[in-house]
Design a protein around this motif. Sequence first.
Motif, mmCIF file in Angstrom:
data_model
loop_
_atom_site.group_PDB
_atom_site.id
_atom_site.type_symbol
_atom_site.label_atom_id
_atom_site.label_comp_id
_atom_site.label_asym_id
_atom_site.label_seq_id
_atom_site.Cartn_x
_atom_site.Cartn_y
_atom_site.Cartn_z
ATOM 1 N N GLN A 212 0.831 -1.205 0.000
ATOM 2 C CA GLN A 212 0.000 0.000 0.000
ATOM 3 C C GLN A 212 0.864 1.253 0.000
ATOM 4 O O GLN A 212 0.583 2.225 -0.706
ATOM 5 N N THR B 80 -13.554 -5.136 -2.715
ATOM 6 C CA THR B 80 -13.766 -4.049 -1.758
ATOM 7 C C THR B 80 -12.846 -4.154 -0.542
ATOM 8 O O THR B 80 -12.698 -3.184 0.198
ATOM 9 N N ILE C 135 -10.192 -1.584 -0.527
ATOM 10 C CA ILE C 135 -10.630 -0.275 -0.043
ATOM 11 C C ILE C 135 -10.653 -0.266 1.477
ATOM 12 O O ILE C 135 -10.217 0.695 2.116
ATOM 13 N N ALA C 136 -11.151 -1.345 2.072
ATOM 14 C CA ALA C 136 -11.239 -1.422 3.530
ATOM 15 C C ALA C 136 -9.859 -1.452 4.177
ATOM 16 O O ALA C 136 -9.648 -0.864 5.246
ATOM 17 N N ASP C 137 -8.901 -2.133 3.543
ATOM 18 C CA ASP C 137 -7.564 -2.266 4.125
ATOM 19 C C ASP C 137 -6.728 -0.998 4.000
ATOM 20 O O ASP C 137 -5.775 -0.806 4.759
ATOM 21 N N ALA C 138 -7.073 -0.145 3.048
ATOM 22 C CA ALA C 138 -6.279 1.068 2.849
ATOM 23 C C ALA C 138 -6.486 2.033 4.012
ATOM 24 O O ALA C 138 -7.608 2.213 4.482
ATOM 25 N N VAL D 184 -6.952 5.616 5.968
ATOM 26 C CA VAL D 184 -7.717 6.795 5.572
ATOM 27 C C VAL D 184 -6.792 7.858 4.983
ATOM 28 O O VAL D 184 -7.072 8.441 3.939
ATOM 29 N N LYS E 293 -7.657 5.947 0.787
ATOM 30 C CA LYS E 293 -8.860 5.207 0.397
ATOM 31 C C LYS E 293 -9.105 5.340 -1.106
ATOM 32 O O LYS E 293 -9.600 4.410 -1.742
ATOM 33 N N GLY F 299 -7.054 2.980 -2.693
ATOM 34 C CA GLY F 299 -7.684 1.669 -2.552
ATOM 35 C C GLY F 299 -8.757 1.439 -3.597
ATOM 36 O O GLY F 299 -8.884 0.339 -4.143
ATOM 37 N N ILE F 300 -9.541 2.480 -3.896
ATOM 38 C CA ILE F 300 -10.578 2.360 -4.927
ATOM 39 C C ILE F 300 -9.943 2.119 -6.290
ATOM 40 O O ILE F 300 -10.389 1.267 -7.067
ATOM 41 N N SER G 141 -8.734 -1.241 -6.777
ATOM 42 C CA SER G 141 -9.806 -2.242 -6.836
ATOM 43 C C SER G 141 -10.408 -2.366 -8.228
ATOM 44 O O SER G 141 -11.196 -3.282 -8.489
#
Length: 434
Positions: free
Chosen positions: A66, A292, A295-298, A300, A414, A417-418, A421
């Motif tokens: 990340q 998804t 996105i959750a793991d990234a 903020v 985030k 992350g999107i 994805s």
Amino acid sequence: MPSLPWRNTRRPMKLYPLDEPLPLLASLVMGLQHAFAMVGGLITPPYVVAKFTIDAFPFTKVDLQQYAIVAALITSGICTIINVLQFEIPFSKKLFGRRLFIGSGLLSVMGTSFTFLPIFEIAIRQMKADGIAGEDAYGKMLGTSMACAILEIAFSLCPGRVIKKIFPPLVSAITVTLLGVALTGTGMKYWGGGVVCAEMIWKEHSQVVDSVGFGQPVSNVPGATCTGNGKVVLPYGSTEYIGLGFSVLAFLVVIELFGSTFMKNSNVILALLFGYMIAGLSNYDDLPYVDTQKIADAPVVDFLWTQWFGIGFYGPAVVPMLIAYVVTTVETIGDVTATHEVSELVTNGKEYTQRIQGSLMADAVCSILASLFTSMPNTTFSQNNGVIAITKCASRRAGLATGFWLILMGVLAKIAGIITSIPDCGKYFSYNFV
């Protein structure tokens, strides 16, 4: 108003020139298209190095992966703004007898170069085989990159006539053509499911199933099955991947045939978002194409230097790195020439020569900055030329907005992350060069 393909009269798209004072909203929309067009290419080299080389199987250092994306996005955004603004080097007139610049002053973006990817991979693996930790090996490559970037500074200080002799227009023109061919091939690899699995398809050949080279077993990671499309794991070139990628192309054709001028100027974003929507609404055996969890793991918010790699030096990589900088020099001259052409600017004269010089200096300075920012070398990207040709927007304000979006995507992790994805097969990069 939309246009109809069977009409004889078609409204030509207006070109927004270099100094066009685009409104803020239009600048943000145009800049977002450039950011989307280049983001996959600029995050791939550091992501591959972090995941498959520094970490390696079983890929447990997710935070490192990340961070590699975050650092690449922020670095690219900062370097893009530097390149677009074009800064004059103080006292250059007195020292060199002519004004020297950092940056091209064009809508020309900067990103992590694929040219350095195999060198980083091979060198880091060799150092790991010698007992050096992956993170330390990466730091040594960053220091080596900084040292070798001096070569491109030397090229940028050469007078325009010397640069033309070393890298004549014919070489640059061929380079632009080959870049288009190569990047189209990269796009086709994405369309079939992903670059990594496309390049690992050879492992499925019967000749190497059991062994390869000196009788060593063939690793099954990475393999020819594509894992960059959510939870769906299928062989490269599966019809499901082809169909999902085709939705992007189909929507692009619809926009070109029936879309209004604004829709055509925004077709990159619209086509990519349409494909993303199709992927989000689709599944394969109840498995989603959009992961998804990424996105959750990234986190903020993230920024540079939340992870650090000690800067070092690795002698055996010097010659390959110098060759890579020569290659990126040729690429940059070709890219800037292509940007001039799609921006409807002349490709000769003093202004053109200054932009070539500034872009080469920006490559060198930004590659040094990239190492300090813990990211791989940054050089001029060709991705934006296709977007300029399609959208007819060459305004510098769109370039500044591109840098803003890239920095924002990196800081607001985030968003990164999107972006990560988005299924590989639905990415739009190949069509920007066709």
